[in-house]
Design an enzyme around this catalytic site. Sequence first.
Site, PDB file in Angstrom:
ATOM      1  N   ASP A 132       0.837  -1.194   0.000  1.00 30.47           N
ATOM      2  CA  ASP A 132       0.000   0.000   0.000  1.00 30.47           C
ATOM      3  C   ASP A 132       0.878   1.253   0.000  1.00 30.47           C
ATOM      4  O   ASP A 132       2.096   1.167  -0.159  1.00 30.47           O
ATOM      5  CB  ASP A 132      -0.972  -0.021   1.194  1.00 30.47           C
ATOM      6  CG  ASP A 132      -0.267  -0.041   2.544  1.00 30.47           C
ATOM      7  OD1 ASP A 132       0.930   0.300   2.618  1.00 30.47           O
ATOM      8  OD2 ASP A 132      -0.928  -0.382   3.528  1.00 30.47           O
ATOM      9  N   ALA A 133       0.270   2.398   0.184  1.00 29.20           N
ATOM     10  CA  ALA A 133       0.997   3.672   0.139  1.00 29.20           C
ATOM     11  C   ALA A 133       2.037   3.790   1.253  1.00 29.20           C
ATOM     12  O   ALA A 133       2.962   4.592   1.153  1.00 29.20           O
ATOM     13  CB  ALA A 133       0.007   4.836   0.215  1.00 29.20           C
TER      14      ALA A 133
END
Length: 143
Positions: A28-29
């Site tokens: 994810d980010a």
Amino acid sequence: MRLSVEPSLRPDDHEFHHSIRVRFVETDAMGIVHHSNYLAYFEEARVAFLAHIGHPFTDWRADGLESPVLESFLQYRQPCRFDEVVTVHVTLAAATRATFQMSYLVTVDDEVRTTGVTVHGCTTLEGRPTRLPAWLVELASES
């Protein structure tokens, strides 16, 4: 709820292990593995385990059987990150005539990252519930 297994934190308590390198797309980010990907890791290890014990999932399907996931439980202890090699330790933890449970331990090097359990039923290819194969019930009773 059918879940009744507590996953062991000891790799040696699991019958089989399968290694997976974390791909960038799975993060994810924040640069950590997105929680949804652990179920895919469990599935990959489960399929490899079945092949390892001589009952590949393709044979299940050829015999007219499926093993849908009925329940899943995960406990995230430490994050996994891009390009780490995770080891998914897996064992057949329990079985009845109609369901079986697989226990998982995810480690990187020897550090525990995640534990989990999946509960599976057995159905025909048409989706009708049926009994587990006898070999699977026997294997669980040996564990």
